[in-house]
Design an enzyme around this catalytic site. Structure first.
Site, PDB file in Angstrom:
ATOM      1  N   ARG A  82      44.190  35.303  30.875  1.00  0.00           N
ATOM      2  CA  ARG A  82      42.883  35.883  30.551  1.00  0.00           C
ATOM      3  C   ARG A  82      43.055  36.767  29.334  1.00  0.00           C
ATOM      4  O   ARG A  82      43.818  37.738  29.362  1.00  0.00           O
ATOM      5  CB  ARG A  82      42.390  36.699  31.751  1.00  0.00           C
ATOM      6  CG  ARG A  82      41.176  37.533  31.498  1.00  0.00           C
ATOM      7  CD  ARG A  82      39.920  36.782  31.848  1.00  0.00           C
ATOM      8  NE  ARG A  82      38.744  37.546  31.501  1.00  0.00           N
ATOM      9  CZ  ARG A  82      38.020  38.224  32.367  1.00  0.00           C
ATOM     10  NH1 ARG A  82      38.347  38.234  33.629  1.00  0.00           N
ATOM     11  NH2 ARG A  82      36.947  38.878  31.969  1.00  0.00           N
ATOM     12  N   ARG A  93      36.660  31.834  30.781  1.00  0.00           N
ATOM     13  CA  ARG A  93      37.915  32.502  31.155  1.00  0.00           C
ATOM     14  C   ARG A  93      38.751  31.628  32.087  1.00  0.00           C
ATOM     15  O   ARG A  93      38.204  30.904  32.921  1.00  0.00           O
ATOM     16  CB  ARG A  93      37.645  33.874  31.750  1.00  0.00           C
ATOM     17  CG  ARG A  93      37.071  34.013  33.107  1.00  0.00           C
ATOM     18  CD  ARG A  93      35.615  34.022  33.343  1.00  0.00           C
ATOM     19  NE  ARG A  93      34.586  34.683  32.611  1.00  0.00           N
ATOM     20  CZ  ARG A  93      34.030  35.831  32.956  1.00  0.00           C
ATOM     21  NH1 ARG A  93      34.457  36.547  33.937  1.00  0.00           N
ATOM     22  NH2 ARG A  93      33.007  36.291  32.313  1.00  0.00           N
ATOM     23  N   ASP A  96      39.021  34.900  36.594  1.00  0.00           N
ATOM     24  CA  ASP A  96      38.319  36.173  36.770  1.00  0.00           C
ATOM     25  C   ASP A  96      38.514  36.553  38.233  1.00  0.00           C
ATOM     26  O   ASP A  96      38.307  35.722  39.120  1.00  0.00           O
ATOM     27  CB  ASP A  96      36.828  35.997  36.462  1.00  0.00           C
ATOM     28  CG  ASP A  96      36.062  37.291  36.623  1.00  0.00           C
ATOM     29  OD1 ASP A  96      36.549  38.335  36.146  1.00  0.00           O
ATOM     30  OD2 ASP A  96      34.969  37.281  37.229  1.00  0.00           O
ATOM     31  N   ASP A  98      37.347  39.444  40.903  1.00  0.00           N
ATOM     32  CA  ASP A  98      36.510  40.611  41.196  1.00  0.00           C
ATOM     33  C   ASP A  98      36.818  41.129  42.596  1.00  0.00           C
ATOM     34  O   ASP A  98      37.043  40.344  43.521  1.00  0.00           O
ATOM     35  CB  ASP A  98      35.028  40.235  41.145  1.00  0.00           C
ATOM     36  CG  ASP A  98      34.541  40.013  39.727  1.00  0.00           C
ATOM     37  OD1 ASP A  98      35.097  40.621  38.793  1.00  0.00           O
ATOM     38  OD2 ASP A  98      33.598  39.216  39.557  1.00  0.00           O
TER      39      ASP A  98
HETATM   40  P1  AMP Z   1      35.679  41.560  34.207  1.00  0.00           P
HETATM   41  O1  AMP Z   1      34.454  40.998  34.887  1.00  0.00           O
HETATM   42  O2  AMP Z   1      36.940  41.064  34.877  1.00  0.00           O
HETATM   43  O3  AMP Z   1      35.691  41.353  32.739  1.00  0.00           O
HETATM   44  O4  AMP Z   1      35.696  43.120  34.515  1.00  0.00           O
HETATM   45  C1  AMP Z   1      35.270  44.080  33.588  1.00  0.00           C
HETATM   46  C2  AMP Z   1      35.531  45.482  34.156  1.00  0.00           C
HETATM   47  O5  AMP Z   1      34.772  45.660  35.322  1.00  0.00           O
HETATM   48  C3  AMP Z   1      36.945  45.763  34.571  1.00  0.00           C
HETATM   49  O6  AMP Z   1      37.667  46.322  33.522  1.00  0.00           O
HETATM   50  C4  AMP Z   1      36.809  46.751  35.738  1.00  0.00           C
HETATM   51  O7  AMP Z   1      37.225  48.060  35.399  1.00  0.00           O
HETATM   52  C5  AMP Z   1      35.316  46.777  36.007  1.00  0.00           C
HETATM   53  N1  AMP Z   1      34.969  46.677  37.423  1.00  0.00           N
HETATM   54  C6  AMP Z   1      34.074  47.475  38.039  1.00  0.00           C
HETATM   55  N2  AMP Z   1      33.920  47.144  39.321  1.00  0.00           N
HETATM   56  C7  AMP Z   1      34.749  46.087  39.545  1.00  0.00           C
HETATM   57  C8  AMP Z   1      35.036  45.312  40.705  1.00  0.00           C
HETATM   58  N3  AMP Z   1      34.428  45.534  41.882  1.00  0.00           N
HETATM   59  N4  AMP Z   1      35.951  44.299  40.576  1.00  0.00           N
HETATM   60  C9  AMP Z   1      36.552  44.059  39.380  1.00  0.00           C
HETATM   61  N5  AMP Z   1      36.313  44.762  38.247  1.00  0.00           N
HETATM   62  C10 AMP Z   1      35.422  45.774  38.326  1.00  0.00           C
END
Ligand code: AMP
Length: 156
Positions: A82, A93, A96, A98
């Site tokens: 990534r 990507r 990902d 979450d």
């Molecule tokens: P991404 O969707 O992987 O690009 O995540 C972007 C940013 O979202 C990351 O740098 C995290 O700090 C933030 N973030 C906030 N809440 C979450 C969550 N529940 N899971 C993953 N990332 C999160």
């Protein structure tokens, strides 16, 4: 031990293999996988791309705090190729990851929001989550994943 659920998605390369590698690393670094959903196909959400997604959810038993789970999943994302984060909008990507929920914990910091703020709005998250944690009750919305899924698929 707390249960943390992760939402996984990939729309580049060998998508199923990217998800499989992510799960192997999650198991090695975060804890035992207690449930793994089926793989779901979905269209890009929030932007347009010809590369469709494969999504899945896993539930993991962990002794790690949620902030540590985030740090590790971010390392796993980078390790699996990534390249960029989503700060300037969504994009294709390889992986990902979450954090969807961590028991019924509520976190709202600049780095982390748990339960994931879009969890109840995205079918590709809610469907696999309801498959593996049907009885989990959203600590803010006060409804189970199955009830939230019903609301999304059967609007009043
Ligand atoms: P991404 O969707 O992987 O690009 O995540 C972007 C940013 O979202 C990351 O740098 C995290 O700090 C933030 N973030 C906030 N809440 C979450 C969550 N529940 N899971 C993953 N990332 C999160």
């Amino acid at each position: 031990m707390p249960i943390v659920a992760f939402g996984l998605g990939s729309n580049l390369g060998d998508k199923a293999e990217n998800l499989r590698q992510a799960v192997i690393q999650i198991e090695g670094r975060i804890g035992r996988v207690t449930a793994h959903s089926a793989l779901y196909a979905s269209l890009p959400w929030g932007y347009s791309s010809e590369n469709t997604y494969i999504n899945a959810c896993v539930a993991v038993e962990t002794h790690l705090p949620v902030e540590e789970c985030l740090r590790i999943t971010q390392e796993i994302e980078i390790g699996l190729g990534r390249l960029t984060k989503s700060r300037d909008g969504y994009q294709d990507r390889t992986i990902d990851i979450d954090i969807l929920c961590y028991d019924r914990l509520i976190v709202e910091t600049n780095e982390l929001v748990v339960p994931h703020p879009l969890l109840h709005e995205r079918l590709f998250v809610l469907e696999p989550l309801a498959e593996i944690l049907p009885e989990w009750v959203h600590p803010v919305l006060g409804r189970t994943t199955v009830e939230l899924l019903k609301t999304l698929t059967e609007p009043a």
